[in-house]
Structures are given as C-alpha cells and as structure tokens.
Design an enzyme around this catalytic site. Structure first.
Site, PDB file in Angstrom:
ATOM      1  N   GLY A 293       0.838  -1.209   0.000  1.00 13.05           N
ATOM      2  CA  GLY A 293       0.000   0.000   0.000  1.00 13.05           C
ATOM      3  C   GLY A 293       0.867   1.252   0.000  1.00 13.05           C
ATOM      4  O   GLY A 293       1.875   1.303   0.703  1.00 13.05           O
TER       5      GLY A 293
ATOM      6  N   ARG B 293       1.059  -5.067  -5.394  1.00 11.21           N
ATOM      7  CA  ARG B 293       1.236  -6.252  -4.543  1.00 11.21           C
ATOM      8  C   ARG B 293       1.448  -7.420  -5.501  1.00 11.21           C
ATOM      9  O   ARG B 293       0.743  -7.546  -6.502  1.00 11.21           O
ATOM     10  CB  ARG B 293      -0.012  -6.499  -3.697  1.00 11.21           C
ATOM     11  CG  ARG B 293      -0.316  -5.362  -2.736  1.00 11.21           C
ATOM     12  CD  ARG B 293      -1.411  -5.750  -1.753  1.00 11.21           C
ATOM     13  NE  ARG B 293      -1.966  -4.580  -1.084  1.00 11.21           N
ATOM     14  CZ  ARG B 293      -1.427  -3.990  -0.022  1.00 11.21           C
ATOM     15  NH1 ARG B 293      -0.289  -4.412   0.463  1.00 11.21           N
ATOM     16  NH2 ARG B 293      -2.022  -2.957   0.539  1.00 11.21           N
TER      17      ARG B 293
ATOM     18  N   ASP C 236       5.186  -5.043   5.918  1.00 12.84           N
ATOM     19  CA  ASP C 236       5.689  -6.398   6.207  1.00 12.84           C
ATOM     20  C   ASP C 236       5.753  -7.305   4.978  1.00 12.84           C
ATOM     21  O   ASP C 236       6.679  -8.112   4.851  1.00 12.84           O
ATOM     22  CB  ASP C 236       4.924  -7.046   7.367  1.00 12.84           C
ATOM     23  CG  ASP C 236       3.422  -7.029   7.176  1.00 12.84           C
ATOM     24  OD1 ASP C 236       2.957  -6.509   6.142  1.00 12.84           O
ATOM     25  OD2 ASP C 236       2.714  -7.540   8.052  1.00 12.84           O
TER      26      ASP C 236
ATOM     27  N   THR D  96       4.637   2.599   5.442  1.00 11.46           N
ATOM     28  CA  THR D  96       3.246   2.102   5.490  1.00 11.46           C
ATOM     29  C   THR D  96       2.463   2.919   6.505  1.00 11.46           C
ATOM     30  O   THR D  96       3.016   3.316   7.537  1.00 11.46           O
ATOM     31  CB  THR D  96       3.184   0.602   5.883  1.00 11.46           C
ATOM     32  OG1 THR D  96       1.837   0.275   6.273  1.00 11.46           O
ATOM     33  CG2 THR D  96       4.104   0.243   7.032  1.00 11.46           C
TER      34      THR D  96
HETATM   35  O1  F6P Z   1      -1.071  -1.653   4.300  1.00 11.02           O
HETATM   36  C1  F6P Z   1      -1.741  -0.467   4.054  1.00 11.02           C
HETATM   37  C2  F6P Z   1      -3.195  -0.712   3.873  1.00 11.02           C
HETATM   38  O2  F6P Z   1      -3.829   0.517   3.577  1.00 11.02           O
HETATM   39  C3  F6P Z   1      -3.914  -1.390   5.053  1.00 11.02           C
HETATM   40  O3  F6P Z   1      -4.196  -0.475   6.066  1.00 11.02           O
HETATM   41  C4  F6P Z   1      -5.109  -1.970   4.369  1.00 11.02           C
HETATM   42  O4  F6P Z   1      -5.621  -3.071   5.080  1.00 11.02           O
HETATM   43  C5  F6P Z   1      -4.566  -2.386   3.041  1.00 11.02           C
HETATM   44  O5  F6P Z   1      -3.430  -1.591   2.793  1.00 11.02           O
HETATM   45  C6  F6P Z   1      -5.518  -2.250   1.880  1.00 11.02           C
HETATM   46  O6  F6P Z   1      -4.889  -2.792   0.773  1.00 11.02           O
HETATM   47  P1  F6P Z   1      -5.363  -2.628  -0.726  1.00 11.02           P
HETATM   48  O7  F6P Z   1      -4.866  -1.309  -1.225  1.00 11.02           O
HETATM   49  O8  F6P Z   1      -4.682  -3.763  -1.440  1.00 11.02           O
HETATM   50  O9  F6P Z   1      -6.855  -2.721  -0.729  1.00 11.02           O
END
Ligand code: F6P
Length: 317
Positions: free
Chosen positions: A10, A71, A102, A124
């Site tokens: 993220g 990701r 992480d 993060t």
């Molecule tokens: O790790 C950062 C974060 O914003 C978390 O707080 C949240 O659970 C996740 O990423 C959301 O991920 P994505 O952008 O893949 O929906």
C-alpha cells in the site's frame, strides 16, 4: 554502487520523500540510483530507469509514490524471484532498497537469502513494523484520521448520535489506538483491546440514559462488520448510530513534517549502511536514534508501545 529502489504494498505519504533522499544521498556519494516502477512486479518485468537529482525534484511534499506500487503474491515463488534477480544482473544493480510494510520486507528477506544486498525502509500507514517506533506515512494517516474523527464528533453531538469510525491498519491497531486516544473516543476497539460486544452495547445504553449527547467508537478494520454493529447499537442502546469507514482517504495527502523528516533520515541511513557493507536489514528509528535490525527479526518483533497504549485505553476511555 548501483542501487535500485522500489516501493511496494500500500502506498504511504512520505514514500516520495524517501525516494528523494535515497537518490540524492546516493548521487552525492558517487552512486548511480535506479528507480524500479510498480514494486516487485516492475522488478520482475524490468521496469527500471536511472534517476538523476532532477528526477526527484518537487516530489518531497507529494503523497503517493512516483514509482508506483503493487502487490505481487507470486513473489513467494522462487522462480519468480529468480526473474527479479536476472533483471538486477542485467542492469548491473548490486544493491536494492525497498520501501514498504511487512509484505515488502518478506520479499526483501527472500531476495537477501538469494544473495541480493537488500535494505528495507518502513513505509506504510499501518505502523506495523515493530523494529521502528514509527513507519513513514503513519503520522500523516493519523492526522487524517484525527481530522475526520473530530468532524464526526461535531455532527454526532449535534444529532445526539453514536458514531462508529473504522480506521485502517490491516491487523495492527495503532491507527485506531493513537487516533482514538488523540480524539478522546469513548471506545477504542482493536485486536489488542478486543471487542466485547455485549459490554459495549450495555455501556452505550447507560451513557444514553445518563444523557450523554454522543458516543465515539473508533475501531480497527478487519474486526467486525461496522454497519451491522451500528444497527445493533441503534436497536439496543437508544442512540441513533452511524458507521463511517474512513478507507483509502487515510493513504493520501501531503506528508506531515514528521514523515518528511523520517523519510530523509531513513533514506540517507539506508544508503550509508550499504556503503558500510551492512545488508539484509530493516532500518528504523527508536527513541529518536537511527537503528537497523535483521529483516527476519523485524518481521517477528512485538510493538511494546501498542501494548502500553492498549492498557492506557482500558484505563481512560
Ligand atoms: O497496508 C496499508 C493498507 O492501507 C492497510 O491499512 C489496508 O488493510 C490495506 O493496505 C488495503 O490494501 P489494498 O490497497 O490492497 O486494498
């Protein structure tokens, strides 16, 4: 040295400030620095360009990441990581700095095990890396959450409502703990404090009967369905209740001065460590001192402050 830099997972405010610090420190130290687009995916696909000082001008105050992020669950497969190593070889990149949380660190650890000189920088909004007191982006997200909660308090009080506010954090309760404490929330629910629904409903009912005009409940994501919880509160407590999911707004915006400063310090530190031959580590700040920790340790450490704050919440909320 020829240093690669990528952002992964993220996005977080302050990632750009970190990239800027790495590029500028690297160039000032006689290195060449290569920006890798879209995280590990871009590394595997060879989306790599050399950065000049000018390429990182005017990004210090910008949220998001100019490198893009992604990701890549497939990075757990060795054959996928082997493609990444091949790209690094092709560009003759000898060291890699990764900025993320992480998941990013796990990828960095695997690359380190495959012989790549790797350093992790905590970027993060979740603050879920315990080898540093703060991750880059947490301060900005906390400010955003506090601003929203203060506003929700205004309207909740006017309408005599209960407001349930879900904040991000994945499985880490820090954004909820810190924002809830800073905004004087009546209830803060995280994995650390736990959700005792029966008690919550009873407490809210007594608050209502005691004539309190509003109740603010701050809750971490991934704990319960907040819209259902709002219905249950409304049915039981006597309060009208609304749930607000703050969501991705917490990930955007100009980084706070704290995040910019942390980014500059950790970006420079990572380059300095590479020059000293230190790799396979995660950099961080503890008690205002720059520290590094082996990545595998950083991934399993417990955050003592979160435990302390969860206990504090039990006493004063
Ligand atoms: O790790 C950062 C974060 O914003 C978390 O707080 C949240 O659970 C996740 O990423 C959301 O991920 P994505 O952008 O893949 O929906």
């Amino acid at each position: 040295m020829r240093i690669g830099v990528l952002t992964s997972g993220g996005d977080a405010p302050g990632m750009n400030a970190t990239i800027r610090a790495i590029v500028r420190t690297g160039i000032a130290s006689g290195d060449q620095v290569f920006g890798i687009s879209d995280g590990y995916r871009g590394l595997v696909e060879g989306k790599i360009v050399e950065f000049t000082r000018k390429d990182v001008s005017e990004i210090l105050s910008r949220g998001g990441t100019i490198l893009g992020t992604a990701r890549l669950p497939e990075f757990k497969y060795e054959q996928v990581r082997a493609l990444a190593c091949k790209q690094l070889e092709k560009y003759d990149i000898d060291s890699l700095i990764v900025i993320g949380g992480d998941g990013t660190y796990t990828g960095a650890l695997r690359l380190h095990e495959m012989g790549i000189k790797t350093i992790g920088i905590p970027g993060t909004i979740d603050n879920d890396i315990a080898s540093t007191d703060y991750t880059i982006g947490f301060s900005t997200a906390l400010n955003t959450a506090c601003e929203a909660i203060d506003k929700l308090r205004d309207t909740s009080s006017s309408h005599q409502r209960c407001s349930i506010i879900e904040v991000m954090g994945r499985h880490c309760g820090d954004l909820a703990l810190y924002s809830g404490l800073c905004c004087g929330a009546e209830y803060i629910i995280t994995n650390e404090t736990g959700l005792d629904k029966e008690k919550l409903l009873k407490d809210l009912k007594s608050n209502r009967l005691a004539g309190r005009r509003h109740a603010i409940v701050v809750i971490s994501e991934n704990i319960t369905d907040v819209h259902q919880l709002a219905k249950d509160v409304e049915a039981y407590s006597g309060y009208e209740c609304r749930a607000t999911v703050l969501g991705y707004v917490q990930r955007g915006g100009a980084p706070t001065p704290e995040d910019r400063l942390l980014a500059a310090r950790l970006g420079k530190y990572a380059v300095d460590l590479l020059h000293e031959g230190v790799t396979g580590v995660a950099v961080g700040i503890r008690q205002n001192e720059l520290r590094y920790t082996p990545i595998e340790e950083a991934l399993i450490m417990q955050n003592e402050t979160s435990v302390e704050l969860a206990n504090l919440v039990k006493k004063i909320s």
